[in-house]
Design an enzyme around this catalytic site. Sequence first.
Site, PDB file in Angstrom:
ATOM      1  CB  CYS A 201      -0.938  -0.016   1.203  1.00 20.46           C
ATOM      2  SG  CYS A 201      -0.097  -0.269   2.785  1.00 20.46           S
ATOM      3  CG  HIS A 501      -3.983   0.532   4.586  1.00 22.15           C
ATOM      4  ND1 HIS A 501      -3.527  -0.213   3.526  1.00 22.15           N
ATOM      5  CD2 HIS A 501      -4.984   1.319   4.088  1.00 22.15           C
ATOM      6  CE1 HIS A 501      -4.206   0.099   2.442  1.00 22.15           C
ATOM      7  NE2 HIS A 501      -5.101   1.028   2.762  1.00 22.15           N
TER       8      HIS A 501
END
Length: 1365
Positions: A201, A501
């Site tokens: 990510c 994330h």
Amino acid sequence: MEMVPSEENRLVPKEGMFWSCRQSIFDEMKKKLSQIESAADEPRVLCIVQDTTNVKTVNERLTLNLPASTSLRKLFEDVASKAGYVNNTFDLVWGSPTDLAPLDHSSDKPLSESGFEAGKKNFLHLTDKDGEQPQIASDESGTADSSGLDDSSRDRFVGPLPRDGTVGCSSDYSSQSYSYSSILSKSETGYVGLVNQAMTCYLNSLLQTLYMTPEFRNALYNWEFEESEEDQVTSIPYQLQRLFVLLQTSKKRAIETTDVTRSFGWDSSEAWQQHDVQELCRVMFDALEQKWSLTEQADLINQLYQGKLKDYVRCLECGYESWRIDTYLDIPLVIRPYGSSQAFGSVEEALQAFIQPETLDGPNQYFCERCKKKCDARKGLRFLHVPYLLTLQLKRFDFDYTTMHRIKLNDRMTFPEELDMSPFIDVEDEKSPQTESCTDSGAENEGSCHSDQMSNDFSTDDGVDEGICLENSSAVLKSKSSLIYELFSVMVHSGSAAGGHYYACIKSFSDGQWYSFNDQHVSKITQDDIRKTYGGASGSRGYYSSAFASSTNAYMLIYRLKDPARNAKYLDVQEFPEHIKYLVQKEKAMEEQEKRQREIERNTCKIKLFCMHPVKMIMMENKLEVHRDKTLKEAVEMAYKLVDLDGIVPLDCCRLVKYDEFHEYLERSYEGEEETPMGLLLGGVKSSYMFDLLLETRRPEQVFQLYKPGEVMVKVHVVDLKTETIGLPVTVRAYLNQTVTEFTQLLSQATGLSADTMRIVLERCYNDLRLLYVPNKTLKAEGFFRSNKVFIESSDSTDHQVTFTDSHLWKLLDRHGNTIRLYVSLPAQSQLNRTLSQKAGGDSCSMEDTFEREKGNRKTVEAILEESTEKLKNLSLQQQGGNGENVKSTEACDFENIESPSQEADSTSLDNRELENRILTSDPESNLQSEERSDSDLNNDRSTSSVDSDILSSSHSSDTLCNADSAPIPLANGLDSHSITCSRRSKANEGKKETWDTAEEDSGTDSEYDENGKSKGETQYAYFRAEPYTSDDGSGEGQKCLLVHLDKRITLAAFKQNLESFVGVPSSQFKVFRIYANNQEFESVRLNETLSSFSDDNKITIRLGRALKKGEYRVKVYQLLVNDPEPCRFLIDSVFAKGMTVRQSKEELLLPLKEQCKLNLSIDRFRLRKKTWKNPGTVFLDYHVYEEDINISSNWEVFLEVLDDPEKMKSMSQLAVLTRRWSPSQMKLEPFQEVVLESSSVDELKQKLSEISGIPVENTEFAKGRGTFPCDISILEIHQDLDWNPKVSTLNAWPLYICDDGAVVFYRDKTEELMDLSDEDRNELMKKESSRLLKTGHRVNYSPRKEKALKIYLDGAPSKDSSQD
């Protein structure tokens, strides 16, 4: 009567009009009822459709109940209407399993022929078509899913999606930081997402930011790849260029980044490593500069991202200034200053603090070159030049020296949409008139700022490669009249310092709209969503406030200078350079090719293909992939080539039939359907089928048999009672509704035997042989299934007149079902001779003496094996010359005709039996054994009885049978090894309950002999045959091996008796070990247990050594070393017996300890104690008796502890505790000392601790150790983590529960102060403790996770460095 006008405008009575309307309604209802009744007669298909194209609809279900005759085309129309989509813009795939091909939207095939099941739930998934979301059907009010709301009133997505793969509705989650909401489709946003490979990510966020930067994207498009200079796969600029082209032109919702990471030189493991996005930005820019070194883009990174600052020191006395110029690519801003509990509230505050000078005074005074002495000075940074694209890193990751953990600072820090950098720029000339010393260090420190606030982040270990070190020239400084920057990218981190994330919030320069780029999901957001990334929580900003704040906050900010002269726009497709246009066409062609390939895959049937090779006679397994439109004839050709039968069998001698591999059942053949498409024959395209295909072959002179649906397959074995042989199987097909009489006639035609005298025996799974004797009973009632196995016999003998269970046929089949083949490895002859010589030289017991006296009469193993081999050869020659029809193949074993070794050497066997009888007379218990560690333990754990284990273990590859009372007769080769063949109990054993030795019965194992001295196993099941064979496992020279065929209902005692002549020693002098698949060995010791748990081809090893007698147990002795790093050390194996005292066992240990372990001990200076895993337990006193005072079991383990002083433990009422002093002032743990207590009193414990340490009783504090011995704990944790001085009066109360010997107790002086450690001392101590505890296997809580440095390999592959990790 009231009149009303009729349809013909004539007046009719009102009452007549009523009846007329009523009749028309009845007619209409009758018509509808008729339609409903006709539809009710047709089966219906229940379809449950889940829309997976949108997070808002993923939990919704569409239910359709359709007639089975409905076509797939109509199904798609109904789903489109109900879901609100345009037809032919979505796919329908089967819900389980998920890898099924989509259904054909244009097919007119009915649901009943497309894999749908009537009367059951059929689950479907509505998915994207070719990577594009379904188009929403338009209506009068707008779109089908708008619900009258505009974009501003809808829920907006800003946070990360759930990581578990399940997505909830927009109302499922909401927080102050972000909210999960519906994601706008790609057609509405116009942007393409990036697929997260695993933990990439951070890479996706940076790539989307670079893509949305017009200047960077346009410059990348202007670069042209030269194939002659570099490979496309390893070219980082080319793969980035290709990725950007796909992001701009692809119709997919998201595209992969694997080609980009492959150009980095990464393998699949890198996808599972999460890195810092700022670190990736640095390393990627360095790699691009290296790749662009000789091109027009060589200075692109510096032109866009590089700035300059001055690092200066100015003397406060004379004004002399020493300075140097540094370059940077990003500015790291401190969230919270070191040692402060207050965080900066905004980016402007942090920037001001970044350039705020500090005063060097006192011990930190600066040596002034002009004053020639140390003077007070001012040190700081000044911005000389700010870049066109300004990157700000918010330093949210820090290190907490109190907990020694990495932490994330979630404090609130605001940032403006427009940032004015002019207040932070140095207005003075770069070279001040007062300045006499300067250094331009840009070349050496490119991209890094040298300030005190940054020293922690940029100090790196020399042994760690942080990326690629490049050298570039400094950028030319340009003056700026206006320094207003606009924010266009916010890279957000959600999570903790351990992991999380990343996603990016980016503003498009084309329309000014903000978007959230969250991996493959792209959605519109607003300024309110941007403000939610400030971080923090309401209330005061204390030191620990960030622990309760949102973990989702901005990490990197990118601003662009507002300069109309330089601000670029995104290149349109029509404005692409020629080489980019060519690349677009190339990618479109590849997408079309992939689309066509996917279409082929969707229409390809993949099914298992089996074929019995006509030459090798082995079943081959392949996977046949055939297009649904291919005919059966074409599929046969494909299967023919797949199994490579060209030149072995002609193509016209092959055919495909429907096959059930599990039951070995041929379901049907496809006569006359050679031109039928495979999709129709197989019932459509599915990911898995409930059946398989078999490529059947025949000889040219043969004709294929017709297989009709509904038939059952029967494998028929012909039994000859005269020769006691069982023939090869003959396949016959029958129907379940046939009677036994009709089935008998069928078998008579197939085998040529008389039907009048034929007996048919069905072998069923559950230990059952069933004689079919009721003429009118159907095969289904008799228990026939898809695949069956029967034995038939037809003769004029009187055997059929007796009861079936007393007949010769039953005995023959019973023995056939229970015969197994074992491979037995015997001890080498050198070991045997050494054992015999040792026994001859010793003065053990009369048994060894007797055996030595009888040794001269006993045949050697070599002699027995040689004679057996010679007889085997002679017998083979006789059979080849004498038997015509029953001659077996070379693979068959005629071992029945070799006499048993015990029969071979009768005198030897008799001598052995007499010898054993003498042993039994002199010592009735000498041959009674107890359990050590047996393989039957494993079978008992599975809760299988003798019957069940027989069913599970039988594969019956034995080729011979033998009756104990008649001559041995060979069987025909080729028994059905794939069938399920069950063992049977003999009539003699009928009604008896199978007995299994349990742990409680180990001390009372039954005798292995009956009253006549004969093995009990031999009284019922005397079948045992053995022959020599050569092992292929590389056994050592002199190793003898046997291939043994025997009745598995024989007992272990009888098995050992039969092996005596081959081993060369009595059965009491060798042990039997069973070898499992993982080469683990387990000794079989239960003599009265049968070999029912064994199966064909099991391996057994025979080892010399005295077997355990009744009441004996094998014991492993370990030495307890309480103050050693390894407190548990194995010493020896010994044997303890029931009724033996502890002192007697200690006496038995003295000699082996001296000879094998070099421990010369006195019997009063060591003790034995209980061992539980690694923990020392109860101290055994000399007068304790095993099995009376001390419970003992197989594979028992005990501790042996050497004593420095005479034994203090005299009674079981005493308690032995292991104590250890903790000295906080020295940060030291003293060695263990044992304390013997007369009771469980806490006061007595404190008194004893006071006596051995000198600490006053009132100042003594203690705590119980945690975990397994030696209860290791870090000295950095022991002072706070243990429960010191519990408020109890007895040790056996909660929370101590000290009830047995061996408990660990730490104690300390409560008046002793804890040592004050500096940071350096604490770090050094932490390293030492970490090393110490890791060696002992202790889990170190504060040990950080080892991180892998982020690298990009310019040559496309990592170097082979073993120390890379």
